[in-house]
Scaffold this active site. Structure first.
Site, mmCIF file in Angstrom:
data_model
loop_
_atom_site.group_PDB
_atom_site.id
_atom_site.type_symbol
_atom_site.label_atom_id
_atom_site.label_comp_id
_atom_site.label_asym_id
_atom_site.label_seq_id
_atom_site.Cartn_x
_atom_site.Cartn_y
_atom_site.Cartn_z
ATOM 1 N N GLY A 265 53.341 42.890 54.962
ATOM 2 C CA GLY A 265 53.628 42.795 53.537
ATOM 3 C C GLY A 265 52.876 41.652 52.873
ATOM 4 O O GLY A 265 52.431 41.760 51.728
ATOM 5 N N ASP A 266 52.717 40.539 53.597
ATOM 6 C CA ASP A 266 51.963 39.405 53.073
ATOM 7 C C ASP A 266 50.488 39.774 52.932
ATOM 8 O O ASP A 266 49.832 39.401 51.954
ATOM 9 C CB ASP A 266 52.109 38.194 53.990
ATOM 10 C CG ASP A 266 53.558 37.782 54.174
ATOM 11 O OD1 ASP A 266 54.351 37.959 53.230
ATOM 12 O OD2 ASP A 266 53.894 37.289 55.265
#
Length: 326
Positions: A265-266
């Protein structure tokens, strides 16, 4: 310039193994220690891709010194607020063929002066870089729920764009401050609108047959209207949805067999900001290109064992399909 703020950084130790059995001694095939924290992960991915970024974070104790050494080794630009309280250590277990397991240590409460000093650093950076993005990412230690909202207001004062990827009381306070972008996963997004994404069937559909993509897009549009900003929500293997006042979009990459989903997600958010951060607000590339790059970077991150790889190098932006939703 993309300024990332990580209120609760950590050292991440990742073990990889062919199998894991509860209740017995297990042997890891590899053990790797990396500098971590959601904002740190974003800055690392951006730095590897040659995109301008500075990570701002509090560091303390031997763990904090080790984390700073790792960032320096990886050529990740950073500015740290020093504290006597030791930086936390987190543990990840990546076993072949099963979902990644992560155990995060609690974020230690830090003195109020730490946040005053951190805001001063960010203020100086925003003053030096007009039009920057300011991202506050990750969990927030006890007593600092105000920090993301304070950073949003600071960014607004300098004409910068703000993004938040957090949870709990800190996220609620941030929503009230109206950031330009929030980046939840689909479970966090559902919670923001009073829904339970865990109640979906194994195919990701609700009782009425609506797909996760359609549901998430609707939730994202609701939250977008609430904050007068944009929502970029990760959907795991189903890609990501984006919504703002002009509509909603879905992007998905070809399926892969993931090695480690921690940090994906980062990486996705870093990919989005790598394009959005280099264009003027409202520019077409800040949406279509940013969304495709986001999903490509997130997918690439799933194919490497840790969180420190060059996700941009392994990303196939051309393979990502982006479509506008009704």
């Amino acid at each position: 310039m993309i300024v990332t703020v990580t209120p609760a950084p950590g050292l991440d130790r990742t073990y990889t193994a062919a199998e894991f059995v509860i209740g017995r001694v297990n042997r890891a095939a590899t053990s790797v220690v990396e500098a971590s924290g959601k904002g740190v992960n974003v800055s690392r991915a951006l730095a590897a891709a040659g995109a301008p970024s500075v990570a701002v974070l509090p560091l303390g104790g031997p763990e904090g010194r080790h984390l700073a050494e790792l960032l320096a080794q990886e050529a990740v630009p950073f500015l740290a607020v020093q504290t006597d309280i030791a930086t936390r250590t987190n543990t990840t277990l990546a076993v072949a063929g099963v979902p990644t397991t992560k155990m995060n240590a609690p974020s230690p409460e830090l003195p109020g002066q730490v946040w005053i000093d951190l805001l001063a650093i960010v203020e100086d950076l925003l003053g030096q870089h007009p039009g920057a993005w300011m991202l506050c990412s990750g969990s927030v230690p006890v007593g600092a729920d105000h920090l993301p909202a304070d950073l949003i207001e600071l960014a607004r004062r300098f004409g910068a764009r703000s993004a938040v990827d957090s949870s709990g009381g800190a996220l609620e306070a941030a929503l009230a401050a109206k950031p330009d972008l929030i980046a939840p996963n689909h479970l966090e997004l559902a919670d923001l609108v009073g829904q339970n994404a865990n109640a979906l069937d194994p195919d990701g559909r609700d009782a009425g047959g609506s797909s996760l993509v359609d549901l998430a897009a609707g939730w994202a549009r609701t939250v977008s209207a609430r904050i007068d900003g944009a929502v970029l929500a990760t959907l795991g293997a189903s890609g990501a949805v984006y919504a703002d006042s002009s509509g909603s979009w879905h992007a998905i990459a070809p399926p892969i067999v993931p090695v480690n989903t921690v940090g994906a997600g980062d990486a996705l958010l870093a990919g989005f900001l790598s394009v959005a951060g280099s264009t003027e607000p409202g520019h077409p590339a800040a949406l279509g290109g940013a969304l495709a790059t986001a999903v490509a970077w997130g997918t690439s991150a799933c194919a490497i064992p840790g969180t420190a790889g060059d996700v941009a190098a392994g990303a196939d932006v051309g393979a990502v399909v982006v479509r506008r939703l009704q």
